[in-house]
Write a protein that holds these residues in place. Structure first.
Motif, PDB file in Angstrom:
ATOM      1  N   THR A   4       2.835  -2.998  16.831  1.00 31.74           N
ATOM      2  CA  THR A   4       3.928  -3.605  17.587  1.00 31.74           C
ATOM      3  C   THR A   4       4.514  -2.585  18.560  1.00 31.74           C
ATOM      4  OG1 THR A   4       5.636  -2.967  15.992  1.00 31.74           O
ATOM      5  CG2 THR A   4       4.445  -5.028  15.572  1.00 31.74           C
ATOM      6  N   LYS A   5       5.538  -3.013  19.285  1.00 29.27           N
ATOM      7  CA  LYS A   5       6.178  -2.128  20.265  1.00 29.27           C
ATOM      8  C   LYS A   5       7.278  -1.266  19.647  1.00 29.27           C
ATOM      9  CE  LYS A   5       5.291  -5.167  24.215  1.00 29.27           C
ATOM     10  NZ  LYS A   5       5.889  -5.950  25.327  1.00 29.27           N
ATOM     11  N   GLU A   6       7.486  -1.399  18.336  1.00 31.84           N
ATOM     12  CA  GLU A   6       8.517  -0.586  17.685  1.00 31.84           C
ATOM     13  C   GLU A   6       8.151   0.890  17.770  1.00 31.84           C
ATOM     14  OE1 GLU A   6      10.966  -0.382  13.430  1.00 31.84           O
ATOM     15  OE2 GLU A   6       9.521  -1.986  13.831  1.00 31.84           O
ATOM     16  N   SER A   7       9.121   1.708  18.109  1.00 33.55           N
ATOM     17  CA  SER A   7       8.866   3.136  18.319  1.00 33.55           C
ATOM     18  C   SER A   7       8.993   3.926  17.019  1.00 33.55           C
ATOM     19  CB  SER A   7       9.827   3.702  19.355  1.00 33.55           C
ATOM     20  OG  SER A   7      11.175   3.531  18.921  1.00 33.55           O
ATOM     21  N   VAL A   8       8.338   5.073  16.998  1.00 33.56           N
ATOM     22  CA  VAL A   8       8.413   5.985  15.856  1.00 33.56           C
ATOM     23  C   VAL A   8       9.501   7.013  16.121  1.00 33.56           C
ATOM     24  CG1 VAL A   8       7.184   7.700  14.482  1.00 33.56           C
ATOM     25  CG2 VAL A   8       5.969   5.690  15.349  1.00 33.56           C
ATOM     26  N   LEU A   9      10.433   7.133  15.204  1.00 32.53           N
ATOM     27  CA  LEU A   9      11.508   8.100  15.359  1.00 32.53           C
ATOM     28  C   LEU A   9      10.984   9.515  15.159  1.00 32.53           C
ATOM     29  CD1 LEU A   9      14.325   6.275  13.329  1.00 32.53           C
ATOM     30  CD2 LEU A   9      14.092   6.412  15.818  1.00 32.53           C
ATOM     31  N   PRO A  10      11.625  10.521  15.745  1.00 29.14           N
ATOM     32  CA  PRO A  10      11.224  11.914  15.509  1.00 29.14           C
ATOM     33  C   PRO A  10      11.290  12.248  14.019  1.00 29.14           C
ATOM     34  CG  PRO A  10      12.779  11.768  17.328  1.00 29.14           C
ATOM     35  CD  PRO A  10      12.746  10.409  16.695  1.00 29.14           C
ATOM     36  N   ILE A  11      10.434  13.145  13.572  1.00 29.58           N
ATOM     37  CA  ILE A  11      10.350  13.480  12.152  1.00 29.58           C
ATOM     38  C   ILE A  11      11.674  14.029  11.634  1.00 29.58           C
ATOM     39  CG2 ILE A  11       9.473  15.799  12.589  1.00 29.58           C
ATOM     40  CD1 ILE A  11       8.428  13.476   9.698  1.00 29.58           C
ATOM     41  N   ALA A  12      12.388  14.792  12.466  1.00 27.79           N
ATOM     42  CA  ALA A  12      13.687  15.336  12.046  1.00 27.79           C
ATOM     43  C   ALA A  12      14.679  14.209  11.763  1.00 27.79           C
ATOM     44  CB  ALA A  12      14.236  16.283  13.111  1.00 27.79           C
ATOM     45  N   THR A  13      14.631  13.165  12.578  1.00 30.56           N
ATOM     46  CA  THR A  13      15.514  12.015  12.371  1.00 30.56           C
ATOM     47  C   THR A  13      15.142  11.285  11.088  1.00 30.56           C
ATOM     48  OG1 THR A  13      15.760  11.748  14.761  1.00 30.56           O
ATOM     49  CG2 THR A  13      16.368   9.865  13.378  1.00 30.56           C
ATOM     50  N   LEU A  14      13.842  11.147  10.831  1.00 31.24           N
ATOM     51  CA  LEU A  14      13.398  10.478   9.607  1.00 31.24           C
ATOM     52  C   LEU A  14      13.817  11.261   8.366  1.00 31.24           C
ATOM     53  CD1 LEU A  14       9.795   9.365  10.675  1.00 31.24           C
ATOM     54  CD2 LEU A  14      11.849   7.949  10.484  1.00 31.24           C
ATOM     55  N   VAL A  15      13.741  12.596   8.449  1.00 27.13           N
ATOM     56  CA  VAL A  15      14.189  13.428   7.329  1.00 27.13           C
ATOM     57  C   VAL A  15      15.687  13.238   7.100  1.00 27.13           C
ATOM     58  CG1 VAL A  15      14.507  15.803   6.531  1.00 27.13           C
ATOM     59  CG2 VAL A  15      12.335  15.120   7.584  1.00 27.13           C
ATOM     60  N   ASP A  16      16.456  13.225   8.185  1.00 29.89           N
ATOM     61  CA  ASP A  16      17.905  12.989   8.067  1.00 29.89           C
ATOM     62  C   ASP A  16      18.187  11.615   7.459  1.00 29.89           C
ATOM     63  OD1 ASP A  16      18.558  15.444   9.109  1.00 29.89           O
ATOM     64  OD2 ASP A  16      18.844  14.717  11.169  1.00 29.89           O
ATOM     65  N   MET A  51      13.062  10.151  -0.118  1.00 28.29           N
ATOM     66  CA  MET A  51      12.701  10.929   1.062  1.00 28.29           C
ATOM     67  C   MET A  51      11.305  10.541   1.563  1.00 28.29           C
ATOM     68  SD  MET A  51      15.159  13.075   1.943  1.00 28.29           S
ATOM     69  CE  MET A  51      14.273  14.285   2.922  1.00 28.29           C
ATOM     70  N   THR A  52      10.343  10.484   0.651  1.00 29.28           N
ATOM     71  CA  THR A  52       8.957  10.220   1.038  1.00 29.28           C
ATOM     72  C   THR A  52       8.787   8.824   1.620  1.00 29.28           C
ATOM     73  OG1 THR A  52       8.165  11.707  -0.710  1.00 29.28           O
ATOM     74  CG2 THR A  52       6.580  10.148   0.208  1.00 29.28           C
ATOM     75  N   ILE A  53       9.318   7.810   0.927  1.00 24.80           N
ATOM     76  CA  ILE A  53       9.157   6.435   1.396  1.00 24.80           C
ATOM     77  C   ILE A  53       9.839   6.237   2.750  1.00 24.80           C
ATOM     78  CG2 ILE A  53       9.649   4.014   0.902  1.00 24.80           C
ATOM     79  CD1 ILE A  53       7.501   5.169  -0.868  1.00 24.80           C
ATOM     80  N   THR A  54      11.022   6.826   2.919  1.00 32.67           N
ATOM     81  CA  THR A  54      11.725   6.695   4.198  1.00 32.67           C
ATOM     82  C   THR A  54      10.912   7.296   5.337  1.00 32.67           C
ATOM     83  OG1 THR A  54      13.884   6.764   3.101  1.00 32.67           O
ATOM     84  CG2 THR A  54      13.838   7.267   5.455  1.00 32.67           C
ATOM     85  N   ILE A  55      10.357   8.479   5.119  1.00 34.42           N
ATOM     86  CA  ILE A  55       9.572   9.142   6.168  1.00 34.42           C
ATOM     87  C   ILE A  55       8.285   8.381   6.454  1.00 34.42           C
ATOM     88  CG2 ILE A  55       8.259  11.235   6.722  1.00 34.42           C
ATOM     89  CD1 ILE A  55      10.420  12.800   5.138  1.00 34.42           C
ATOM     90  N   ALA A  86       6.217   2.574  11.236  1.00 35.13           N
ATOM     91  CA  ALA A  86       7.054   1.483  11.748  1.00 35.13           C
ATOM     92  C   ALA A  86       6.324   0.565  12.737  1.00 35.13           C
ATOM     93  CB  ALA A  86       8.322   2.060  12.387  1.00 35.13           C
ATOM     94  N   PRO A  87       5.490   1.086  13.644  1.00 30.87           N
ATOM     95  CA  PRO A  87       4.822   0.179  14.597  1.00 30.87           C
ATOM     96  C   PRO A  87       3.754  -0.710  13.946  1.00 30.87           C
ATOM     97  CG  PRO A  87       4.875   2.445  15.419  1.00 30.87           C
ATOM     98  CD  PRO A  87       5.231   2.488  13.972  1.00 30.87           C
ATOM     99  N   LEU A  88       3.290  -0.333  12.754  1.00 31.79           N
ATOM    100  CA  LEU A  88       2.217  -1.096  12.107  1.00 31.79           C
ATOM    101  C   LEU A  88       2.783  -2.306  11.381  1.00 31.79           C
ATOM    102  CD1 LEU A  88      -0.748  -1.428  11.145  1.00 31.79           C
ATOM    103  CD2 LEU A  88      -0.157   0.073   9.201  1.00 31.79           C
ATOM    104  N   GLU A  89       2.222  -3.457  11.668  1.00 28.33           N
ATOM    105  CA  GLU A  89       2.569  -4.682  10.949  1.00 28.33           C
ATOM    106  C   GLU A  89       1.300  -5.218  10.300  1.00 28.33           C
ATOM    107  OE1 GLU A  89       3.393  -8.875  12.639  1.00 28.33           O
ATOM    108  OE2 GLU A  89       5.387  -7.951  12.470  1.00 28.33           O
ATOM    109  N   LEU A 131       0.818  -1.210   0.000  1.00 30.02           N
ATOM    110  CA  LEU A 131       0.000   0.000   0.000  1.00 30.02           C
ATOM    111  C   LEU A 131       0.852   1.261   0.000  1.00 30.02           C
ATOM    112  CD1 LEU A 131      -2.916  -0.940   2.435  1.00 30.02           C
ATOM    113  CD2 LEU A 131      -2.971  -0.777  -0.058  1.00 30.02           C
ATOM    114  N   VAL A 132       1.987   1.237   0.712  1.00 31.39           N
ATOM    115  CA  VAL A 132       2.868   2.416   0.733  1.00 31.39           C
ATOM    116  C   VAL A 132       3.354   2.737  -0.677  1.00 31.39           C
ATOM    117  CG1 VAL A 132       5.132   3.263   1.456  1.00 31.39           C
ATOM    118  CG2 VAL A 132       3.609   2.230   3.131  1.00 31.39           C
ATOM    119  N   PHE A 133       3.823   1.725  -1.407  1.00 31.70           N
ATOM    120  CA  PHE A 133       4.312   1.958  -2.757  1.00 31.70           C
ATOM    121  C   PHE A 133       3.184   2.331  -3.712  1.00 31.70           C
ATOM    122  CE2 PHE A 133       8.393   0.265  -1.508  1.00 31.70           C
ATOM    123  CZ  PHE A 133       9.269   0.856  -2.401  1.00 31.70           C
ATOM    124  N   ALA A 134       2.027   1.675  -3.555  1.00 30.76           N
ATOM    125  CA  ALA A 134       0.902   1.973  -4.443  1.00 30.76           C
ATOM    126  C   ALA A 134       0.377   3.391  -4.216  1.00 30.76           C
ATOM    127  CB  ALA A 134      -0.218   0.956  -4.241  1.00 30.76           C
TER     128      ALA A 134
END
Length: 277
Positions: free
Chosen positions: A207-219, A184-188, A194-197, A130-133
Motif C-alpha cells: 500500500t501507500k502507507e509509509s514506513v516510519l524511521p527506526i528511531a521513531t518506531l523504537v520511541d 518493543m519487537t512487535i511495534t518495530i 506497515a505498507p504490506l497488506e 505470521l508476525v506473532f507466530a
C-alpha cells in the motif's frame, strides 16, 4: 465486555489444550529413549518436520510401531509423540522453534476468529498471524528455552520447594523482561511492515502507507511499554503463576516450553489486545 468474553473463550481453549498435554507429557517422560541408528543419507534425515511426519525405520519407538503393522489410529499418535521426544533430544532448540511456530499460528487464528466482527465475513489477517507466530517461535521460544534451562542448572536440587522459587523468578524477572521485549519487537516489526497488506482472501500487496524511521518506531515501542507494561503484568498474574506452578512441579523439563506455548494461545490474545489498544 465483548473483549473480556473473547478473552475467556481463548483462555478456555488454551487451558484445555495445555491440560490435555499433561498425560501425554507424563507418559513420554517414562518412555526410555532409544538411541538412533547412524544418520540416514540425504536431506530428509536432517529435516525435523519431514521426519516427524514420516519416521524413518531406523529411529526408535516409531519404527517398532511401523514394523508391527503400520501407524494406525492411536498408534500413530504414540509414534509421532515418540519421534517428537527423540527430536527434543537430538535437536532441542530447533524442535521447540518449529513447535512454537505452529502453535503460534494456531493460537492467532483462534484469537482472530474469537474477536471477529459479527456483521462481516471472517477474513484472516495473514500478516498479523505470521508476525506473532514468528515472534513466538524465533523470539520467545529460544529465550524461554535458555531461561528454563538456566534456572534448572543454577538452582540447587536441595532447595526446599524449588518449584516455588522458579515460579517467583519467572513471574518477576522473566515476565517483566519478556513482556517489554515483546512490545518493543512487535511495534518495530509491525511498523517496518506497515505498507504490506496480506489478507487470506487476496494476494499480498504493498500500500501507500509509509514506513516510519527506526528511531521513531523504537520511541513508539518504548511508549507502549511505559503505558501498558503494568496493566499487562496484572493480567499476566491472574493466570500465569498458577500455570507455572503446575509447569515447574509436574511437567518434565523437556516439555515445559511446549506447555507454555500451548497456554500462550490465550496469552497471545491478551498481548495482541494491549499491543493494538
Amino acid at each position: 465486555e465483548k473483549m473480556r468474553s473473547s478473552a475467556l473463550r481463548c483462555a478456555s481453549l488454551g487451558a484445555l489444550l495445555a491440560v490435555s498435554l499433561l498425560p501425554a507429557a507424563d507418559a513420554l517422560a517414562s518412555v526410555p529413549h532409544t538411541p538412533s541408528a547412524p544418520a540416514l543419507k540425504g536431506p530428509s534425515s536432517h529435516h525435523p518436520t519431514r521426519t516427524a511426519l514420516h519416521p524413518a525405520p531406523q529411529l526408535g519407538a516409531a519404527s517398532s510401531l511401523q514394523a508391527s503393522g503400520g501407524l494406525r489410529g492411536g498408534a500413530s499418535v504414540g509414534g509421532l509423540w515418540a519421534r517428537y521426544e527423540e527430536l527434543l533430544d537430538e535437536e532441542p532448540l530447533k524442535t521447540r522453534i518449529w513447535s512454537g511456530f505452529f502453535i503460534g499460528v494456531l493460537g492467532d487464528v483462534i484469537c482472530q476468529f474469537a474477536t471477529r466482527s459479527s456483521t462481516e465475513p471472517f477474513v484472516l489477517d495473514v500478516k498479523r498471524c505470521l508476525v506473532f507466530a514468528l515472534w513466538g517461535s524465533f523470539g520467545f521460544t529460544p529465550l524461554a528455552f535458555k531461561w528454563y534451562g538456566g534456572m534448572e542448572s543454577a538452582l540447587s536440587q536441595n532447595i526446599k520447594y524449588r518449584f516455588l522459587v522458579k515460579t517467583a523468578l519467572d513471574q518477576t524477572v522473566f515476565s517483566t523482561g519478556i513482556t517489554t521485549i515483546t512490545f518493543m519487537t512487535i511495534t518495530i516489526v509491525e511498523g517496518l511492515l506497515a505498507p504490506l497488506e496480506w489478507k487470506m482472501n487476496r494476494m499480498p500487496r504493498i500500500t501507500k502507507e509509509s514506513v516510519l524511521p527506526i528511531a521513531t518506531l523504537v520511541d513508539n515501542g518504548w511508549t507502549k511499554v511505559t503505558r501498558n507494561l503494568w496493566e499487562t503484568l496484572l493480567e499476566n498474574w491472574k493466570v500465569w503463576p498458577a500455570v507455572q506452578l503446575l509447569n515447574f512441579s509436574v511437567v518434565p523439563l523437556k516439555f515445559q516450553v511446549l506447555f507454555v506455548n500451548l497456554v500462550a494461545i490465550w496469552w497471545n490474545f491478551v498481548l495482541s489486545m494491549f499491543q493494538h489498544k
